[in-house]
Motif scaffolding. Sequence first.
Motif, short mmCIF file in Angstrom:
data_model
loop_
_atom_site.label_atom_id
_atom_site.label_comp_id
_atom_site.label_asym_id
_atom_site.label_seq_id
_atom_site.Cartn_x
_atom_site.Cartn_y
_atom_site.Cartn_z
N TYR A 1 1.04 8.21 6.20
CA TYR A 1 0.09 9.06 6.92
C TYR A 1 -1.15 8.28 7.38
CZ TYR A 1 2.72 13.14 5.34
OH TYR A 1 3.69 14.08 5.12
N PHE A 2 -1.51 7.24 6.61
CA PHE A 2 -2.73 6.51 6.92
C PHE A 2 -2.47 5.17 7.60
CE2 PHE A 2 -3.85 9.13 3.16
CZ PHE A 2 -4.76 9.96 3.78
N ASN A 3 -1.35 4.52 7.27
CA ASN A 3 -1.04 3.23 7.89
C ASN A 3 0.47 3.01 7.84
OD1 ASN A 3 -0.78 0.46 8.61
ND2 ASN A 3 -2.90 0.13 8.00
N MET A 4 1.15 3.44 8.87
CA MET A 4 2.60 3.35 8.89
C MET A 4 3.08 1.90 8.86
SD MET A 4 5.54 4.75 8.84
CE MET A 4 5.46 6.48 9.31
N ASP A 5 2.36 1.00 9.54
CA ASP A 5 2.77 -0.41 9.55
C ASP A 5 2.77 -0.98 8.14
OD1 ASP A 5 3.09 -0.34 12.27
OD2 ASP A 5 1.11 -1.17 12.72
N ASN A 6 1.69 -0.72 7.39
CA ASN A 6 1.62 -1.21 6.01
C ASN A 6 2.71 -0.58 5.15
OD1 ASN A 6 -0.55 -2.77 6.64
ND2 ASN A 6 -2.08 -1.46 5.67
N ALA A 7 2.95 0.71 5.36
CA ALA A 7 3.94 1.42 4.56
C ALA A 7 5.34 0.85 4.80
CB ALA A 7 3.91 2.91 4.90
N VAL A 8 5.67 0.58 6.05
CA VAL A 8 6.99 0.04 6.37
C VAL A 8 7.12 -1.40 5.85
CG1 VAL A 8 8.50 -0.69 8.26
CG2 VAL A 8 7.34 1.52 8.37
N GLU A 9 6.06 -2.19 5.99
CA GLU A 9 6.10 -3.57 5.49
C GLU A 9 6.36 -3.61 3.99
OE1 GLU A 9 3.18 -7.52 5.25
OE2 GLU A 9 2.58 -5.77 6.43
N ARG A 10 5.69 -2.73 3.25
CA ARG A 10 5.89 -2.70 1.80
C ARG A 10 7.27 -2.15 1.45
NH1 ARG A 10 3.40 -3.67 -2.81
NH2 ARG A 10 3.69 -2.31 -4.63
N GLN A 11 7.74 -1.16 2.19
CA GLN A 11 9.08 -0.63 1.95
C GLN A 11 10.13 -1.74 2.11
OE1 GLN A 11 11.14 0.63 5.13
NE2 GLN A 11 12.37 2.26 4.19
N GLN A 12 9.98 -2.57 3.14
CA GLN A 12 10.96 -3.63 3.38
C GLN A 12 10.85 -4.73 2.32
OE1 GLN A 12 11.45 -4.88 7.40
NE2 GLN A 12 11.69 -2.79 8.13
N LEU A 13 9.63 -4.98 1.84
CA LEU A 13 9.47 -5.92 0.74
C LEU A 13 10.21 -5.43 -0.50
CD1 LEU A 13 8.14 -8.33 -0.75
CD2 LEU A 13 6.14 -6.84 -1.14
N ILE A 14 10.09 -4.16 -0.79
CA ILE A 14 10.76 -3.58 -1.95
C ILE A 14 12.27 -3.68 -1.81
CG2 ILE A 14 11.20 -1.41 -3.18
CD1 ILE A 14 8.26 -0.67 -2.61
N LEU A 15 12.79 -3.39 -0.64
CA LEU A 15 14.24 -3.49 -0.41
C LEU A 15 14.72 -4.93 -0.60
CD1 LEU A 15 14.51 -1.11 2.66
CD2 LEU A 15 15.51 -0.71 0.40
N THR A 16 13.92 -5.89 -0.13
CA THR A 16 14.27 -7.30 -0.32
C THR A 16 14.29 -7.65 -1.80
OG1 THR A 16 13.33 -7.92 1.82
CG2 THR A 16 13.58 -9.67 0.18
N GLU A 17 13.27 -7.19 -2.55
CA GLU A 17 13.21 -7.46 -3.98
C GLU A 17 14.37 -6.80 -4.72
OE1 GLU A 17 11.18 -9.30 -6.05
OE2 GLU A 17 10.63 -10.23 -4.14
N MET A 18 14.74 -5.61 -4.31
CA MET A 18 15.88 -4.93 -4.94
C MET A 18 17.16 -5.73 -4.75
SD MET A 18 15.16 -0.92 -3.99
CE MET A 18 16.53 -0.28 -4.97
N ALA A 19 17.32 -6.31 -3.57
CA ALA A 19 18.51 -7.14 -3.31
C ALA A 19 18.44 -8.43 -4.12
CB ALA A 19 18.62 -7.44 -1.82
N ASN A 20 17.27 -9.06 -4.16
CA ASN A 20 17.11 -10.31 -4.91
C ASN A 20 17.38 -10.13 -6.40
OD1 ASN A 20 16.41 -11.64 -2.57
ND2 ASN A 20 14.19 -11.50 -2.93
N GLN A 21 17.02 -8.96 -6.92
CA GLN A 21 17.18 -8.70 -8.36
C GLN A 21 18.52 -8.05 -8.70
OE1 GLN A 21 13.60 -6.79 -9.99
NE2 GLN A 21 12.42 -7.72 -8.30
N GLY A 22 19.38 -7.86 -7.69
CA GLY A 22 20.72 -7.38 -7.94
C GLY A 22 20.88 -5.87 -8.04
N TYR A 23 19.85 -5.12 -7.70
CA TYR A 23 19.98 -3.66 -7.74
C TYR A 23 20.84 -3.15 -6.59
CZ TYR A 23 16.16 -3.57 -11.17
OH TYR A 23 15.39 -3.75 -12.28
N ILE A 24 20.76 -3.80 -5.45
CA ILE A 24 21.55 -3.44 -4.28
C ILE A 24 22.03 -4.73 -3.62
CG2 ILE A 24 20.35 -1.26 -3.82
CD1 ILE A 24 18.66 -2.72 -1.73
#
Length: 690
Positions: free
Chosen positions: A226-249
């Motif tokens: 609601y306040f900063n979509m660019d920041n929200a999407v950037e962090r969401q993609q970082l989390i998805l990358t970390e989930m893949a790196n750590q073997g969750y997905i």
Amino acid sequence: MEHTGNGRSSRTRQGRGKRRLRKFVAFLFSCGLLGVACLVAGALYLRTQALPVGTFTQPSQLYDMRGELIASFQGGENREFVPLKNMPKYLVDATLAIEDKRFYDHVGLDLRGIARAALVNVQHMGRVQGASTLTQQLARNLYLTQDRTWSRKMKEAMYAVQLEMQLSKDQIMEMYLNDATYYGNSAYGVQSAAKLFFGKDVADLTLAECAMIAGVPKGPRYYSPYFNMDNAVERQQLILTEMANQGYITVQQAEAAKAEKLNIRPAEKKSAIVLAPYFRDYVRSVAINRLGIDEREFDEGGIRVYTTLDLTMQRAAEDSVSRQLTGGDTGELQAALVAVDPRNGYVKAMVGGRDYGENQFNRAVSNSRQPGSAFKAFVYLTALQQPGFTAVSRFKSEPTAFTYDNGRKTYTPSNFGGKYPNALIDLREAIAKSDNIFAVQTIMQVGADKVIETARKLGITSRLEPLPSLALGTYPVSPLEMAGAFGAIANQGTRIETTVITRIESSTGKLLYEAKPVKEKVVEPEYAYTLTNLMKSVFEPGGTASRVASTIKRPVAGKTGTTDTDAWLVGFTPELATAVWVGYDRDKMISSLDSYKAAPIFADFTEQALEAIPPKLFPMPDNVTSVYIDPATGKLATDRCPNARSEVFVKGTEPTEYCSEHGSAPPADGKAEPKKSGSWWDDLKRWWND
């Protein structure tokens, strides 16, 4: 000899060195044992110590009459607790990946993480990386402030270890996701966040949505879509990358989630994420101010509050109000609605305004609005209990100046629009057309003091003064009072105390309060029924609410009320009494178009609320009789009276003389039928009344 001495000296020094080393090793070993003993003792101490007051605060929960959750309370905020087993695994994994990779390995403090963060901070000569575990974050949010002090950090560490000793990892994760996470926009916990951002339950979130939500708590404003979509999407993609790196997905899952288009709901106001907000606030006020429940216990004690609300009816009420106040030139026009079951006094629905997010003032319980002609019901109920006053009592409706206070004062009311029949009219016509002159004539005859007494018996507690203007509803009351009072009429004169809370239980199931509403017969059933029958004419042709008659498919009675600033319709069926008010907060004059909105809200709500309930006739008491009368004379009708109608009377008060103005003797069987039959519905009502 010299050589031998040097060797002996060397061996002596080596022996001393070994002894010192052994002592030093022994000292280290002793220190180690002592350290271990201290750690064990400290652990045992922490294990036996209670956590601070307020430990494991649980949101208190509010339920409707069927046990459906309305809202959760904690610190005045709305929350909804969701068990960990009902949360998607993706959400838990995303949280672990970005917040605490070693959550299931550490004991509340991640020593490896602390060392790593310290090294990074030293390298950058500042605090650029933290090492708080999820358990520490939970401890901080439950028991401490956000102050960055060493004493707070020490307490946080201690409480984190205690939490790990007293709860399982899954319990800590469950509490963290429900209690320790704030997502902005007054949303606490993952369930509120799921509803806020995506309009769905947390259990239904996708991988991409889970990653988006998991990123927000780090900075509810900085990472909120609601306040900063660019920041929200950037962090969401970082989390998805970390989930893949750590073997969750898998990497493929991460890339697919990154490409998924997120349907973020538009930022909505507070009312959009809170069910029955005005009712919720009113229940809280009643529990604390009337029932003596401690405020903190109510918010955070895990108590369960069971209420009278029917969420199906509540949704119908909110929908009906919204429909009439949406679009057009409604501007700042407000509305309130209260519905009460007359058979038990239970409040089934409450709307305190058009938009809780904009204004939390509850107009449904505020006694600040004049009821206008809706108050006439109490005037006429009082009159019907006086000798000689019946449905065919007549007054002349014409411009009239009334004197009172021993002739020292004058009151000159007027009819709406300045229209007067300038002829005798009876009570049914006066009610149907809301004639003001008739109402004031009535209160002058029966006495304003008696009218106030009747209103009090029915449950009106607001200030009333014994003046002629009382008949026209000039003293403010609340919609809640009006709904309860009309409910007593609907309940054949038996008033049951208006109730919103049926019982309250502690977090352990202990009964803290159980409602025992006072039940009292305040009016004899025959008088209540007679007035009810008369007020049905308000919805019949010529009545002030006739325009909504086609909407209501069941017997209904009520009374409209209009002042310069207020519009009302208070009415009832055998199962539901409802008060609707429409007006402006600042006493702004309402237009004729505005004044017409109360009746459609009432009609639309009544039909929606009772959709599953078959129509019922109002039960006629034994002490009531129905006869055909001639409206022009108020006498018994003959077979020649052109406008004969069926009218009800308390037995012994019905007319006994036949009309002689239409040139015919009374029928041989003593009964006269109207010349024409009306609709099948009219025939059914006549059959029932006879």
